[in-house]
Design a protein around this motif. Sequence first.
Motif, PDB file in Angstrom:
ATOM      1  N   TYR A   1       0.848  -1.275  -0.043  1.00 49.68           N
ATOM      2  CA  TYR A   1       0.059   0.147  -0.038  1.00 49.68           C
ATOM      3  C   TYR A   1       0.924   1.364  -0.101  1.00 49.68           C
ATOM      4  O   TYR A   1       1.936   1.359   0.335  1.00 49.68           O
ATOM      5  CB  TYR A   1      -0.925  -0.036   1.370  1.00 49.68           C
ATOM      6  CG  TYR A   1      -1.993  -0.816   1.280  1.00 49.68           C
ATOM      7  CD1 TYR A   1      -1.691  -2.379   1.295  1.00 49.68           C
ATOM      8  CD2 TYR A   1      -3.329  -0.616   1.118  1.00 49.68           C
ATOM      9  CE1 TYR A   1      -2.754  -3.193   1.173  1.00 49.68           C
ATOM     10  CE2 TYR A   1      -4.554  -1.391   0.927  1.00 49.68           C
ATOM     11  CZ  TYR A   1      -4.075  -2.632   1.239  1.00 49.68           C
ATOM     12  OH  TYR A   1      -5.231  -3.610   1.089  1.00 49.68           O
ATOM     13  N   ARG A   2       0.279   2.364  -0.496  1.00 50.67           N
ATOM     14  CA  ARG A   2       1.185   3.422  -0.158  1.00 50.67           C
ATOM     15  C   ARG A   2       0.136   4.956   0.299  1.00 50.67           C
ATOM     16  O   ARG A   2      -1.106   4.615   0.179  1.00 50.67           O
ATOM     17  CB  ARG A   2       1.699   4.067  -1.601  1.00 50.67           C
ATOM     18  CG  ARG A   2       0.605   4.403  -2.695  1.00 50.67           C
ATOM     19  CD  ARG A   2       1.327   4.536  -4.062  1.00 50.67           C
ATOM     20  NE  ARG A   2       0.443   5.153  -4.979  1.00 50.67           N
ATOM     21  CZ  ARG A   2       0.860   4.957  -6.329  1.00 50.67           C
ATOM     22  NH1 ARG A   2       2.005   4.927  -6.878  1.00 50.67           N
ATOM     23  NH2 ARG A   2      -0.149   5.474  -7.230  1.00 50.67           N
ATOM     24  N   GLN A   3       0.775   5.736   0.853  1.00 44.38           N
ATOM     25  CA  GLN A   3      -0.002   6.878   1.419  1.00 44.38           C
ATOM     26  C   GLN A   3       0.751   7.838   0.972  1.00 44.38           C
ATOM     27  O   GLN A   3       1.927   8.241   1.634  1.00 44.38           O
ATOM     28  CB  GLN A   3      -0.222   6.843   2.900  1.00 44.38           C
ATOM     29  CG  GLN A   3      -1.060   7.771   3.430  1.00 44.38           C
ATOM     30  CD  GLN A   3      -1.732   7.486   4.903  1.00 44.38           C
ATOM     31  OE1 GLN A   3      -0.932   6.600   5.436  1.00 44.38           O
ATOM     32  NE2 GLN A   3      -2.696   8.239   5.235  1.00 44.38           N
ATOM     33  N   ALA A   4       0.319   8.965   0.361  1.00 42.33           N
ATOM     34  CA  ALA A   4       0.757  10.347   0.024  1.00 42.33           C
ATOM     35  C   ALA A   4       0.548  11.401   0.888  1.00 42.33           C
ATOM     36  O   ALA A   4      -0.818  11.359   1.607  1.00 42.33           O
ATOM     37  CB  ALA A   4       0.534  10.770  -1.309  1.00 42.33           C
ATOM     38  N   PRO A   5       1.208  12.397   1.250  1.00 41.18           N
ATOM     39  CA  PRO A   5       0.524  13.473   2.002  1.00 41.18           C
ATOM     40  C   PRO A   5      -0.747  14.032   1.734  1.00 41.18           C
ATOM     41  O   PRO A   5      -0.964  14.235   0.656  1.00 41.18           O
ATOM     42  CB  PRO A   5       1.608  14.413   1.723  1.00 41.18           C
ATOM     43  CG  PRO A   5       2.809  13.965   1.262  1.00 41.18           C
ATOM     44  CD  PRO A   5       2.488  12.759   0.654  1.00 41.18           C
ATOM     45  N   GLY A   6      -1.677  14.080   2.795  1.00 38.56           N
ATOM     46  CA  GLY A   6      -2.854  14.514   2.521  1.00 38.56           C
ATOM     47  C   GLY A   6      -3.851  13.496   2.017  1.00 38.56           C
ATOM     48  O   GLY A   6      -5.006  13.781   1.613  1.00 38.56           O
ATOM     49  N   LYS A   7      -3.507  12.203   1.475  1.00 36.53           N
ATOM     50  CA  LYS A   7      -4.178  11.407   0.901  1.00 36.53           C
ATOM     51  C   LYS A   7      -4.438  10.159   1.869  1.00 36.53           C
ATOM     52  O   LYS A   7      -3.621   9.963   2.747  1.00 36.53           O
ATOM     53  CB  LYS A   7      -3.607  10.969  -0.364  1.00 36.53           C
ATOM     54  CG  LYS A   7      -3.533  12.078  -1.500  1.00 36.53           C
ATOM     55  CD  LYS A   7      -3.467  11.827  -2.803  1.00 36.53           C
ATOM     56  CE  LYS A   7      -3.369  12.941  -3.747  1.00 36.53           C
ATOM     57  NZ  LYS A   7      -2.948  12.416  -5.048  1.00 36.53           N
ATOM     58  N   GLU A   8      -5.556   9.471   1.482  1.00 39.99           N
ATOM     59  CA  GLU A   8      -5.689   8.116   2.287  1.00 39.99           C
ATOM     60  C   GLU A   8      -4.676   7.192   1.810  1.00 39.99           C
ATOM     61  O   GLU A   8      -4.192   7.022   0.658  1.00 39.99           O
ATOM     62  CB  GLU A   8      -7.052   7.560   2.166  1.00 39.99           C
ATOM     63  CG  GLU A   8      -8.287   8.548   2.675  1.00 39.99           C
ATOM     64  CD  GLU A   8      -9.715   7.948   2.436  1.00 39.99           C
ATOM     65  OE1 GLU A   8     -10.580   8.508   3.286  1.00 39.99           O
ATOM     66  OE2 GLU A   8      -9.802   7.089   1.894  1.00 39.99           O
ATOM     67  N   ARG A   9      -4.535   6.042   2.717  1.00 40.75           N
ATOM     68  CA  ARG A   9      -3.639   4.809   2.310  1.00 40.75           C
ATOM     69  C   ARG A   9      -4.518   4.119   1.282  1.00 40.75           C
ATOM     70  O   ARG A   9      -5.758   3.872   1.215  1.00 40.75           O
ATOM     71  CB  ARG A   9      -3.365   4.120   3.542  1.00 40.75           C
ATOM     72  CG  ARG A   9      -2.477   2.956   2.958  1.00 40.75           C
ATOM     73  CD  ARG A   9      -1.937   2.374   4.343  1.00 40.75           C
ATOM     74  NE  ARG A   9      -1.384   3.285   5.468  1.00 40.75           N
ATOM     75  CZ  ARG A   9      -0.707   2.748   6.664  1.00 40.75           C
ATOM     76  NH1 ARG A   9      -0.622   1.262   6.872  1.00 40.75           N
ATOM     77  NH2 ARG A   9      -0.285   3.631   7.341  1.00 40.75           N
TER      78      ARG A   9
END
Length: 115
Positions: free
Chosen positions: A37-45
């Motif tokens: 999985y990944r999570q960018a700043p301000g976004k959901e995983r």
Amino acid sequence: QVQLVESGGGLVQAGGSLRLSCAASGSTASIKSMGWYRQAPGKERELVASSGGSTDYANSVKGRFTISRDSAKNTVDLQMNSLEPEDTAVYYCNARAGPLWRAYWGQGTQVTVSS
């Protein structure tokens, strides 16, 4: 309990490649699937790729990323090619184990793609 340790990640220019690796330990016989999985700043995983009964990819990475799982070694790798700035995120290794498919997470590894 399942423990996950990730390696890889780092800084790369757009168009480049990186490889992430994850090794599981503990109650590995109960693992039913592994993935990233990944999570960018301000976004959901969000799911990037998973390998269980089938292999699944997020639409945004199809054709660029490849997941490979070695069930005997309890490892899962993510080969990332043609990286884009939009791929910048913290990437987390995930395993689902046990009769309830409990989720386990690695500590996360930063991937930064510069334009």
